[in-house]
Design a protein around this motif. Structure first.
Motif, PDB file in Angstrom:
ATOM      1  N   GLY A   7     -12.010  23.780   5.921  1.00 30.79           N
ATOM      2  CA  GLY A   7     -11.007  23.175   6.996  1.00 30.79           C
ATOM      3  C   GLY A   7     -12.057  22.949   8.510  1.00 30.79           C
ATOM      4  O   GLY A   7     -11.512  23.069   9.586  1.00 30.79           O
ATOM      5  N   GLN A   9     -13.825  20.930  11.382  1.00 33.73           N
ATOM      6  CA  GLN A   9     -13.853  19.792  11.634  1.00 33.73           C
ATOM      7  C   GLN A   9     -14.684  19.353  12.777  1.00 33.73           C
ATOM      8  O   GLN A   9     -14.530  18.092  13.476  1.00 33.73           O
ATOM      9  CB  GLN A   9     -12.143  19.536  12.198  1.00 33.73           C
ATOM     10  N   ARG A  34      -5.868  20.373   9.187  1.00 32.40           N
ATOM     11  CA  ARG A  34      -7.192  20.716   9.279  1.00 32.40           C
ATOM     12  C   ARG A  34      -7.635  19.224   8.681  1.00 32.40           C
ATOM     13  O   ARG A  34      -9.132  19.252   8.492  1.00 32.40           O
ATOM     14  CB  ARG A  34      -7.635  21.694   8.591  1.00 32.40           C
ATOM     15  N   SER A 177     -10.254  30.197   5.571  1.00 34.31           N
ATOM     16  CA  SER A 177     -10.034  29.299   6.632  1.00 34.31           C
ATOM     17  C   SER A 177      -9.123  29.761   7.944  1.00 34.31           C
ATOM     18  O   SER A 177      -9.665  30.107   8.950  1.00 34.31           O
ATOM     19  CB  SER A 177      -9.137  27.998   6.122  1.00 34.31           C
TER      20      SER A 177
END
Length: 205
Positions: A7, A9, A34, A177
């Motif tokens: 996840g 970004q 995400r 995550s």
């Protein structure tokens, strides 16, 4: 023990994770808080070392969608987090990680219907198919025969409980995550602590 952080970004957190020793980074191409765009993923992946696995996370995708993401971003491993059939997984010309939500031994037994080398064991489904930060009963894994499949453990992991996960039999990788986030954003301090905990514990074993 290998570490996957899912996840991500942005470039900062991805490059920081690499410096801390991460082995794989997951990019979400499904409805999720995400979720990342193709352009953003391509930009980040282009700056990552070749030795890092770039995992694309999908939920019930079409073959065309997977092919497009791979060709446009540089993803080199496919993670399927939905209701994909064994037949669909077998048709893909990429390394596949099939994810399973685990609540009972019956859920574990489903993995033997799939030919993929890697399976990811996640907690029960919540709002999303994965990444809900919910763990399952790890005791289910102690006597289960994975028949040489490589196992990635996910669901509710953080730097406080990952040591216990490392001691489990048959686990090849841990996947985190939400356990390295603060207020829904990746936290560099938590990333550092999680990876350091895994790698230092591994040296002791």
């Amino acid at each position: 023990m290998k570490v996957k952080i899912c996840g991500l970004q942005n470039m900062e957190s991805a490059q920081y994770a690499v410096k801390q020793g991460v082995d794989a980074i997951g990019f979400v191409f499904a409805k999720s808080k995400r979720e990342i765009s193709l352009n953003s993923a391509k930009s980040i992946i282009s700056q990552l070392p070749k030795g890092i696995n770039k995992v694309g996370v999908f939920v019930n995708p079409s073959r065309e969608m997977i092919d497009e993401v791979v060709s446009k971003t540089g993803i080199n491993v496919i993670q399927l987090h939905g209701d994909e059939t064994p037949e669909f997984c077998a048709t893909l010309p990429y390394p596949v990680i099939k994810a399973f939500s685990i609540e009972s031994v019956k859920d574990l037994e489903r993995i033997h219907h799939y030919s993929c080398e890697y399976v990811l064991l996640d907690g029960p489904k919540g709002k999303y198919h994965g990444g809900n930060g919910i763990s399952f009963d790890w005791g289910l894994l102690t006597s289960f025969d994975f028949k040489n499949k490589k196992v990635i453990l996910a669901g509710g992991l953080n730097s406080e409980n990952v040591r216990s996960a490392i001691h489990l039999k048959n686990i090849d990788m841990v996947d985190v995550s939400s356990g390295v986030e603060t207020n829904g954003e990746k936290d560099l301090g938590k990333i550092k602590k999680f990876i350091a905990t895994v790698k230092s514990t591994e040296l002791i074993l």
